[in-house]
Design a protein around this motif. Structure first.
Motif, PDB file in Angstrom:
ATOM      1  N   MET A 131      -5.597   6.649   5.888  1.00 56.10           N
ATOM      2  CA  MET A 131      -6.593   6.323   5.466  1.00 56.10           C
ATOM      3  C   MET A 131      -7.839   7.232   5.106  1.00 56.10           C
ATOM      4  O   MET A 131      -8.852   8.001   4.542  1.00 56.10           O
ATOM      5  CB  MET A 131      -7.337   4.888   5.788  1.00 56.10           C
ATOM      6  N   GLU A 157       1.229  -1.092  -0.227  1.00 52.53           N
ATOM      7  CA  GLU A 157       0.258  -0.841   0.235  1.00 52.53           C
ATOM      8  C   GLU A 157       1.238   1.500  -0.349  1.00 52.53           C
ATOM      9  O   GLU A 157       1.725   1.324   0.654  1.00 52.53           O
ATOM     10  CB  GLU A 157      -1.016  -0.047   1.344  1.00 52.53           C
ATOM     11  N   PHE A 158       0.457   2.126  -0.660  1.00 51.98           N
ATOM     12  CA  PHE A 158       0.775   3.357  -0.454  1.00 51.98           C
ATOM     13  C   PHE A 158       2.464   3.768  -1.211  1.00 51.98           C
ATOM     14  O   PHE A 158       3.350   4.337  -0.571  1.00 51.98           O
ATOM     15  CB  PHE A 158       1.157   4.256   0.139  1.00 51.98           C
ATOM     16  N   ARG A 159       2.771   3.000  -1.809  1.00 46.75           N
ATOM     17  CA  ARG A 159       4.274   2.018  -2.929  1.00 46.75           C
ATOM     18  C   ARG A 159       4.308   3.959  -3.422  1.00 46.75           C
ATOM     19  O   ARG A 159       5.605   4.757  -3.890  1.00 46.75           O
ATOM     20  CB  ARG A 159       3.830   1.846  -3.952  1.00 46.75           C
ATOM     21  N   ARG A 167      -1.492   3.816   8.956  1.00 48.17           N
ATOM     22  CA  ARG A 167      -2.015   3.345   8.240  1.00 48.17           C
ATOM     23  C   ARG A 167      -3.569   4.132   8.376  1.00 48.17           C
ATOM     24  O   ARG A 167      -4.530   4.297   7.550  1.00 48.17           O
ATOM     25  CB  ARG A 167      -2.192   1.342   7.739  1.00 48.17           C
ATOM     26  N   ASN A 196       5.950   4.260   3.188  1.00 47.46           N
ATOM     27  CA  ASN A 196       6.572   2.559   3.359  1.00 47.46           C
ATOM     28  C   ASN A 196       8.124   3.484   4.403  1.00 47.46           C
ATOM     29  O   ASN A 196       8.691   3.144   4.697  1.00 47.46           O
ATOM     30  CB  ASN A 196       6.286   2.078   2.100  1.00 47.46           C
ATOM     31  N   PHE A 235      -7.585  -2.383  -1.776  1.00 50.24           N
ATOM     32  CA  PHE A 235      -9.280  -1.401  -1.493  1.00 50.24           C
ATOM     33  C   PHE A 235      -9.695  -1.863  -2.591  1.00 50.24           C
ATOM     34  O   PHE A 235      -9.630  -1.121  -3.802  1.00 50.24           O
ATOM     35  CB  PHE A 235      -8.031  -0.390  -0.739  1.00 50.24           C
ATOM     36  N   ASN A 286      -2.573   2.712  -4.908  1.00 51.03           N
ATOM     37  CA  ASN A 286      -1.992   3.133  -3.926  1.00 51.03           C
ATOM     38  C   ASN A 286      -2.577   2.064  -2.430  1.00 51.03           C
ATOM     39  O   ASN A 286      -1.693   1.933  -1.775  1.00 51.03           O
ATOM     40  CB  ASN A 286      -2.092   5.023  -3.108  1.00 51.03           C
ATOM     41  N   MET A 287      -3.970   1.661  -3.142  1.00 49.33           N
ATOM     42  CA  MET A 287      -3.782   1.004  -2.616  1.00 49.33           C
ATOM     43  C   MET A 287      -4.892  -0.155  -2.732  1.00 49.33           C
ATOM     44  O   MET A 287      -6.175  -0.728  -3.203  1.00 49.33           O
ATOM     45  CB  MET A 287      -5.553   1.457  -1.582  1.00 49.33           C
TER      46      MET A 287
END
Length: 281
Positions: free
Chosen positions: A253, A61-63, A249, A69, A180, A176-177
């Motif tokens: 979000m 996530e959130f790369r 996290r 990260n 989700f 990024n998610m």
């Protein structure tokens, strides 16, 4: 593409270095432990290389929303490194290990309050360790907890300074998610706010829950296996890191939900000014 591959290789190397840090710093490592560390390092390196070598993420996530990260990895890496030095000082003390142990022990005593997470951790180890080892664990617990709080504080400061997500690039929810699903179930903003609350509550409760689980779980295996340096390093590190990571996290979000709600409001206002309709996100 070349830059992406080079970045993936660099990240894979850092992950291997992170996993092998206790083995490199601790003076005595068994052959079985070394083989297990090598196997985990290879698996983690391959996963990192595949994940960051591809154009689009599959799990991370959130790369594309730095430094989320990077901050989490730096906090966990620093925790494992510091704890490895503390436990190295048991058999091979030097000025650096003694200084870090002294700082950790001081912090441990300061935050070792009744019913605090640190007190619960210490009480779970009292029946299975000697007093001198207990002081080392106190230093490790105190230092890891402070690093986790600092990691969380830095991220909150970055949010207040409008540094996350970066204003120079648009935030894409899908890349990024990746885990989700925006189109599933109720409105995406409501789902993000709900998941954010769950993550924050779970992050706040975990430091109190994990010591209790550890205390009652020792009846199913030999407690002496827990108090060896390498398992203790990983247990204490993740005990401090996982709750802070979940809170981060949840905050992230919530930030994404606020961004989407603000964007919808701006589009609605713009459509109202021009007497037209607006397209939902």
């Amino acid at each position: 593409m070349i830059a992406r591959i080079i970045g993936a290789l660099a990240r894979a190397f850092l992950v291997v270095l992170f996993i092998t840090t206790p083995s490199l710093l601790l003076p005595t490592i068994t052959e079985d432990s070394a083989q297990a560390v090598a196997l985990v390092s290879i698996f983690a390196a391959v996963f990192t290389l595949v994940e960051y070598g591809s154009r689009y993420p599959s799990m991370v996530e959130f790369r594309f929303a730095a430094p989320f990260n990077r901050l989490r990895f730096a906090g966990l890496f620093l925790t494992v490194f510091m704890l490895s030095l503390i436990f190295r000082g048991i058999t091979e003390p030097d000025n650096l290990t003694e200084f870090i142990t002294l700082v950790g022990r001081l912090v441990g005593y300061v935050i070792d309050l009744p019913y605090s997470p640190v007190r619960l951790v210490m009480e779970s180890f009292v029946p299975v360790v000697e007093s001198d080892v207990l002081e080392v664990i106190r230093a490790a617990v105190g230092l890891s907890y402070v690093i986790a709080l600092l990691m969380l504080a830095v991220f909150i400061v970055a949010l207040h300074l409008n540094r996350w997500p970066s204003e120079s690039a648009a935030f894409n929810v899908w890349v990024n998610m990746p885990l989700f699903e925006p189109t599933l179930g109720v409105d995406i903003v409501a789902r993000l706010n709900r998941d954010a609350m769950i993550n924050v509550v779970l992050g706040v409760c975990l430091p109190f829950i994990l010591p209790v689980v550890t205390r009652y779980g020792t009846g199913y295996f030999d407690p002496r296996e827990i108090v060896s340096p390498q398992p203790l390093i990983w247990m204490v590190a993740f005990w401090a890191f996982l709750p802070a990571s979940l809170i981060m996290r949840g905050i992230a979000m919530k930030r994404v939900a606020t961004m989407i709600a603000n964007l919808r409001r701006e589009r609605a206002d713009l459509a109202a000014q021009h007497g037209g309709d607006w397209q939902t996100i």
